[in-house]
Design an enzyme around this catalytic site. Structure first.
Site, PDB file in Angstrom:
ATOM      1  N   TYR A 251      14.494 -32.507 -18.213  1.00  0.00           N
ATOM      2  CA  TYR A 251      13.200 -32.506 -18.328  1.00  0.00           C
ATOM      3  C   TYR A 251      12.723 -32.824 -16.799  1.00  0.00           C
ATOM      4  O   TYR A 251      13.250 -33.034 -15.940  1.00  0.00           O
ATOM      5  CB  TYR A 251      12.729 -33.973 -19.114  1.00  0.00           C
TER       6      TYR A 251
ATOM      7  N   HIS B  59     -15.788  -8.974   1.637  1.00  0.00           N
ATOM      8  CA  HIS B  59     -14.840  -9.648   2.188  1.00  0.00           C
ATOM      9  C   HIS B  59     -14.642 -10.990   1.533  1.00  0.00           C
ATOM     10  O   HIS B  59     -13.658 -11.798   1.086  1.00  0.00           O
ATOM     11  CB  HIS B  59     -14.860  -9.698   3.700  1.00  0.00           C
TER      12      HIS B  59
ATOM     13  N   CYS C 234      11.713 -37.232 -11.496  1.00  0.00           N
ATOM     14  CA  CYS C 234      10.779 -37.917 -11.469  1.00  0.00           C
ATOM     15  C   CYS C 234       9.916 -37.900 -10.227  1.00  0.00           C
ATOM     16  O   CYS C 234       8.836 -38.742  -9.774  1.00  0.00           O
ATOM     17  CB  CYS C 234      10.757 -39.195 -12.101  1.00  0.00           C
TER      18      CYS C 234
ATOM     19  N   SER D  77      18.065 -39.824 -13.097  1.00  0.00           N
ATOM     20  CA  SER D  77      16.721 -39.117 -12.961  1.00  0.00           C
ATOM     21  C   SER D  77      16.637 -39.059 -11.581  1.00  0.00           C
ATOM     22  O   SER D  77      16.713 -39.807 -10.624  1.00  0.00           O
ATOM     23  CB  SER D  77      15.621 -40.037 -13.351  1.00  0.00           C
TER      24      SER D  77
ATOM     25  N   MET E 108      -5.526  -7.534   8.407  1.00  0.00           N
ATOM     26  CA  MET E 108      -4.925  -6.714   9.693  1.00  0.00           C
ATOM     27  C   MET E 108      -5.649  -5.396   9.780  1.00  0.00           C
ATOM     28  O   MET E 108      -6.794  -5.202   9.257  1.00  0.00           O
ATOM     29  CB  MET E 108      -3.439  -6.315   9.289  1.00  0.00           C
TER      30      MET E 108
ATOM     31  N   ARG F 272      -3.458   2.706   8.713  1.00  0.00           N
ATOM     32  CA  ARG F 272      -3.555   1.801   7.955  1.00  0.00           C
ATOM     33  C   ARG F 272      -2.436   0.648   7.742  1.00  0.00           C
ATOM     34  O   ARG F 272      -1.482   1.181   7.560  1.00  0.00           O
ATOM     35  CB  ARG F 272      -4.269   1.976   6.581  1.00  0.00           C
TER      36      ARG F 272
ATOM     37  N   LYS G 265       0.794  -1.228  -0.103  1.00  0.00           N
ATOM     38  CA  LYS G 265      -0.132   0.121   0.107  1.00  0.00           C
ATOM     39  C   LYS G 265       0.900   1.292   0.066  1.00  0.00           C
ATOM     40  O   LYS G 265       0.614   2.340  -0.694  1.00  0.00           O
ATOM     41  CB  LYS G 265      -0.927   0.131   1.398  1.00  0.00           C
TER      42      LYS G 265
ATOM     43  N   ARG H 174      -3.406  -0.972  -6.331  1.00  0.00           N
ATOM     44  CA  ARG H 174      -2.400  -2.189  -6.637  1.00  0.00           C
ATOM     45  C   ARG H 174      -2.648  -2.805  -7.985  1.00  0.00           C
ATOM     46  O   ARG H 174      -3.896  -2.698  -8.315  1.00  0.00           O
ATOM     47  CB  ARG H 174      -2.323  -2.841  -5.299  1.00  0.00           C
TER      48      ARG H 174
ATOM     49  N   GLY I 284      -8.442  -7.915   4.525  1.00  0.00           N
ATOM     50  CA  GLY I 284      -9.168  -7.880   5.767  1.00  0.00           C
ATOM     51  C   GLY I 284      -8.246  -8.588   7.025  1.00  0.00           C
ATOM     52  O   GLY I 284      -8.865  -8.845   8.137  1.00  0.00           O
TER      53      GLY I 284
HETATM   54  C1  PEP Z   1      11.443 -40.894  -5.727  1.00  0.00           C
HETATM   55  O1  PEP Z   1      11.775 -41.428  -5.013  1.00  0.00           O
HETATM   56  O2  PEP Z   1      11.267 -39.565  -6.037  1.00  0.00           O
HETATM   57  C2  PEP Z   1      10.688 -41.738  -6.723  1.00  0.00           C
HETATM   58  C3  PEP Z   1      10.287 -41.156  -7.864  1.00  0.00           C
HETATM   59  O3  PEP Z   1      10.561 -42.964  -6.410  1.00  0.00           O
HETATM   60  P1  PEP Z   1       9.294 -43.594  -5.592  1.00  0.00           P
HETATM   61  O4  PEP Z   1       8.564 -42.468  -5.301  1.00  0.00           O
HETATM   62  O5  PEP Z   1       8.693 -44.439  -6.274  1.00  0.00           O
HETATM   63  O6  PEP Z   1      10.158 -44.156  -4.479  1.00  0.00           O
END
Ligand code: PEP
Ligand code: MG
Length: 908
Positions: free
Chosen positions: A887, A451, A867, A799, A102, A91, A22, A335, A100
């Site tokens: 990835y 609100h 993963c 991975s 504070m 304020r 603000k 804002r 709302g």
């Molecule tokens: C992990 O450990 O991040 C993974 C992808 O394998 P899992 O969750 O199957 O142990």
């Protein structure tokens, strides 16, 4: 001397850390020459100091005096003077807006003497006493912690005994009586008189704002919104301007575009003859900006000019608070405004078309979380329905649940798994817990800036507000409309996109954005109305841009060909993790049990032989669904006991058989099984015989899987397909483990391909079929990350299994800690979000960075992905982008969000 106080003429919009949102924007508007009442801001640093030492930092008092004198000189008035007094508002204003949450106190400077001076100067005695009444009420509640109802009830009573419906009808004498009564309440509840000294009022109000940073509801809000608890709030002290000076005055809130739908054109609520928070509180129903145009065309014109200027300057939707004092417009706040997910996408695309922002900026303006909300299902319009009424479409979505009429019930019912819709006459910050617990919120009073609406939009929660025809009785816990009654526990459906309220549970259908993502633009536009079409096209433009600019590829974690096909339709560019243990659930479990319990090599080979065709078929289907795209198949990972019967159940069974003298082959088999189960029992299975360890201990198990993969891939190659399979070894901690498995796998791959006349390797002589099968490893143990330079010698890819990496780095059992321990840890600020949800950049993330650097040092071309669950989490995706991964891989339904966030990571 630390500078704790900044005049509005000193700061700018980029100083939100120090001046709060603000304060920074008030300074920016002042700099732009817009009509902002003069004032000054006390920094967040002063608040942090105050909260840590428990009192104001020494210099603050002096600096406030200097700033106040400056303000008095500028306005030609003295704070609380008995003639024509200067009054100020106090304020809160943190870096991130916390609607709302504070405190605000208006009309500081009024006392028994200055109220008379104000009456004289303004020529409006009623106005002066009404302002004093408001000060006592706000000061009592906010600064002295007296329950708000004490004042509100007295006000209601005053109206009731006089037969009045509206605050505005109270006369001077009524207000004087209320002032006396309120002063009495203050002594009674706080034990002290209302401070008559203006500076004392100011100092107490400043302190109250500082303290309001740490109320339970503010802490809860920040936890939910992932705002750090350490920021503190700034305090803005601003010359009062009055919207309650009769019918040529008023106060309002406006948006430069519609924050609910994203439609172009200014949008707002205006309340004539009202002050401060009346609009936001939703106490009286408001007028529109068009109504203001009729009432006061000059101010309306000026307001639109200011709004256009702000939008051009900020290059985004702005929301503002303004007051008109006897025909003069004043800006009290601006804002960059909060908006619904649909509005975010539409406005981003509009601003590109208006040449105000670039496509990269448009991408930065939307979030994966917003896209996820747009993919939620909506009500089925063709279903039979009982439309009760239509309120304001305050926050989109389709919510179905049992009606509950108070926040504690909402929380209690939700905790036991009920879907609830919170129904209130209007909400206030005390309802926050219930709003979080409910699927949706329905209110009787208040506009799109009430609100309920503001908070629900912030949470991405469905909300219909201002459904005035409903009669909501929170005491009797029911709502009525004509002859229809909905009582606590009855089902109700609310549509936050249209404002409709239905009795009963309405069926829901997929959203057009989900249809677009899964089936393409044409199919989503087929029978879309103009607004929906505009939204879908905006999402398409922004998401396509994300795909064009992102460096990270997005894969999915999928174990079946059905999931894989779904992921592919959502834009997945491969499978980053196929957890093969999921292929052995149900009926097939006993096949693995036979492998584990085999007494001889022959018995085991026979058991493995039985598994081979099943696995081959699994992989063939999966690879066919992802033809031409990479598919990472992970060799078996879970602890062995997961494939064996429950130890206690089996022990009971054997004990019963022994006690009752049963004999025979079945009993003998159970006894042997129990013996095996006990032999394999582990106290910490997560740290036990799983992953690569299993492959090394149970001969032939991984070999079987590699053979099934090789055979499936060869079959497909020979059929003219393009399988791109990758074999992944789990839970590796030492390069030696990987080396042994790799040797075994390579031998099998060579044998199978040779037998089928397929050339193993990337390139084959003309006319011959070839198959290349990279072998890589998960990096999910700290030791793997720390020895990545060696492991990379044996791995074609890494991975990151950040689930296990988080578990083993922190030493948290991932299956156990999230319930009790994490609630406490979040409360105590050990972390603001579970490290299993968002990557712990400092610890786990650092291991990732080390492994990336060292893996690439050994093998520059090594492919790197993630993963773990973090692969679909927006904040973590930005981390992985910056860490240089190739990835991310996540659950299929998170793929579109990951695509968008990977794009954002490239442009932010
Ligand atoms: C992990 O450990 O991040 C993974 C992808 O394998 P899992 O969750 O199957 O142990
Ligand atoms: Mg793992």
């Amino acid at each position: 001397m630390t500078k704790y106080v900044y005049d509005f003429t000193e700061g700018d919009k980029d100083q939100k850390d120090l001046l709060g949102g603000k304060g920074a924007n008030l300074a920016e508007m002042t700099k732009l020459g817009l009509p902002v009442p003069p004032g000054f801001t006390i920094t967040t640093e002063a608040c942090r100091e105050y909260l840590s030492i428990g009192t104001e930092p020494g210099d603050l008092r002096v600096q406030v005096t200097m700033a106040l004198r400056h303000l008095e000189d500028k306005t030609g008035r003295r704070l609380g003077d008995r003639h024509d007094p200067l009054l100020v508002s106090v304020r809160s204003g943190a870096k991130f807006s916390m609607p709302g949450m504070m405190e605000t106190v208006l009309n500081i400077g009024l006392n028994d003497a200055s109220v008379k001076g104000m009456a004289e100067e303004s020529g409006d005695e009623r106005f002066a006493w009404d302002s004093y009444r408001r000060l006592l009420q706000m000061f009592g509640k906010t600064v002295l912690d007296i329950p708000g109802e004490v004042f509100a009830d007295a006000l209601d009573k005053a109206k009731a005994t006089r037969g009045l419906a509206n605050d505005l009808e109270l006369g001077v004498e009524d207000l004087k009586e209320l002032v006396t009564e309120f002063k009495g309440f203050i002594v009674e509840h706080s034990g002290v008189d209302f401070p008559q000294h203006p500076r004392e009022q100011l100092d107490m109000a400043i302190r109250a704002v500082f303290n309001s940073w740490n109320t339970d509801r503010a802490r809860l809000y920040r936890r939910r919104e992932r705002i750090s608890q350490d920021l503190g709030t700034a305090v803005n002290i601003c010359t009062m301007v009055f919207g309650n000076l009769g019918e040529t005055s008023g106060t309002g809130v406006a948006f430069t575009r519609d924050p609910a739908s994203g439609k172009t054109g200014a949008y707002g609520d205006y309340l004539p003859n009202a002050q401060g928070e009346d609009v936001v509180a939703g106490i009286r129903n408001t007028l529109s900006l068009d109504d203001l145009k009729n009432l006061d065309p000059d101010s309306h014109r000026q307001l639109l000019r200011v709004m256009r200027r702000l939008e051009t300057h900020y290059r985004d939707l702005c929301d503002i608070e303004f007051t008109i004092e006897r025909g003069k417009l004043w800006m009290l706040q601006t804002r960059v405004g909060k908006r619904t997910p649909a509005a975010a996408f539409r406005i981003a695309a509009q601003l590109v078309d208006e040449n105000l922002i670039t496509m990269d900026e448009a991408l930065a303006r939307v979030t994966g979380a917003q896209l996820a909300l747009l993919m939620f299902p909506q009500f089925d319009r063709s279903a039979e329905r009982v439309l009760l009424t239509k309120g304001m479409a305050a926050s989109p979505g389709a919510a179905v649940g049992r009606a509950v009429f108070d926040s504690p019930t909402a929380q209690e019912w939700a905790a036991r798994g009920e879907q609830v819709v919170l129904v209130r006459r209007e909400t206030n910050p005390d309802d926050l817990g219930g709003m979080i617990a409910a699927n949706g919120i329905l209110t009787q009073r208040g506009g799109k800036t009430s609100h309920a609406a503001v908070v629900a939009r912030g949470m991405g929660k469905t909300c219909v507000c201002g459904a005035e025809q409903l009669d909501i009785d929170v005491v009797a816990k029911r709502l009525t409309l004509g002859s229809t009654t909905i009582s606590e526990g009855d089902e109700i459906s609310i549509d936050g996109t249209t404002g409709e309220v239905f009795a009963g549970a309405m069926p829901v259908v997929p959203s057009p954005v989900a249809t677009y993502i899964e089936n393409g633009l044409e199919s989503a536009l087929a029978d879309a109305d103009a607004e929906t079409a505009d939204l879908v096209k905006a999402v398409d433009r922004v998401l396509s841009h994300a795909d064009a600019v992102r460096r990270l590829a997005v894969r999915a974690n999928a174990d079946t060909h059905e999931d894989a096909a779904r992921a592919r339709s959502l834009g997945a560019q491969g499978i980053g993790l196929c957890r093969t243990e999921h292929m052995f659930l149900g009926d097939r479990r006993s096949l693995i049990e036979r492998v584990i319990l085999a007494h001889s090599g022959d018995e085991r080979d026979a058991a493995l032989e039985a598994l081979l065709p099943l696995q081959r078929e699994d992989f063939r289907e999966l690879l066919r669904a992802m033809d031409g795209l990479p598919v990472t198949i992970r060799l078996l990972d879970p602890p062995l006991h997961e494939f064996l019967p429950d130890r206690t159940e089996l022990a009971v069974k054997v004990a019963v058989a022994e006690a009752t003298g049963q004999t025979g082959d079945a009993v003998e088999a159970d006894r042997k099984l129990l013996h095996a189960v006990e032999r394999m029992h582990e106290s910490n299975p997560m740290l036990g015989l799983r992953g690569v360890r299993l492959g090394l201990v149970v001969p032939g198990l991984f070999g079987l899987q590699v053979r099934a993969i090789a055979e499936a891939a060869c079959d497909l190659v020979l059929d003219g397909h393009d399988p791109r399979v990758e074999i992944m070894v789990p839970l590796v901690g030492s390069v030696r483990e990987l080396h042994i498995i790799r040797d075994e796998a390579e031998a099998i791959l060579a044998e199978v391909t040779q037998a089928r006349g397929v050339v193993l390797g990337a390139s084959a002589p003309r006319g011959q079929h070839s198959l290349s099968v990279p072998i890589g490893t998960m990096v999910e143990l700290p030791r793997a990350a720390l020895t990545a330079h060696r492991i990379a010698d044996e791995a074609d890819f890494f991975s990151f299994g950040t689930n296990d990496l988080t578990q083993t780095t922190w030493g948290f059992s991932r299956d156990d800690v999230e319930a009790e321990l994490f609630v406490k840890y979040l409360e105590k600020g050990v972390f603001t979000i579970s490290p299993f949800e968002t990557i712990d950049a400092d610890g786990v993330g650092r291991l990732v960075e080390i492994a990336v650097k060292e893996g690439r040092a050994t093998k520059p071309g090594i492919k790197l992905g993630v993963c773990g669950e973090h692969g679909g989490d927006p904040e973590s995706i930005h981390f992985f982008h910056n860490a240089g991964l190739d990835y991310v891989s996540c659950s299929p339904f998170r793929v579109p969000v990951a695509r968008l966030e990977a794009g954002r990571a490239s442009v932010i």
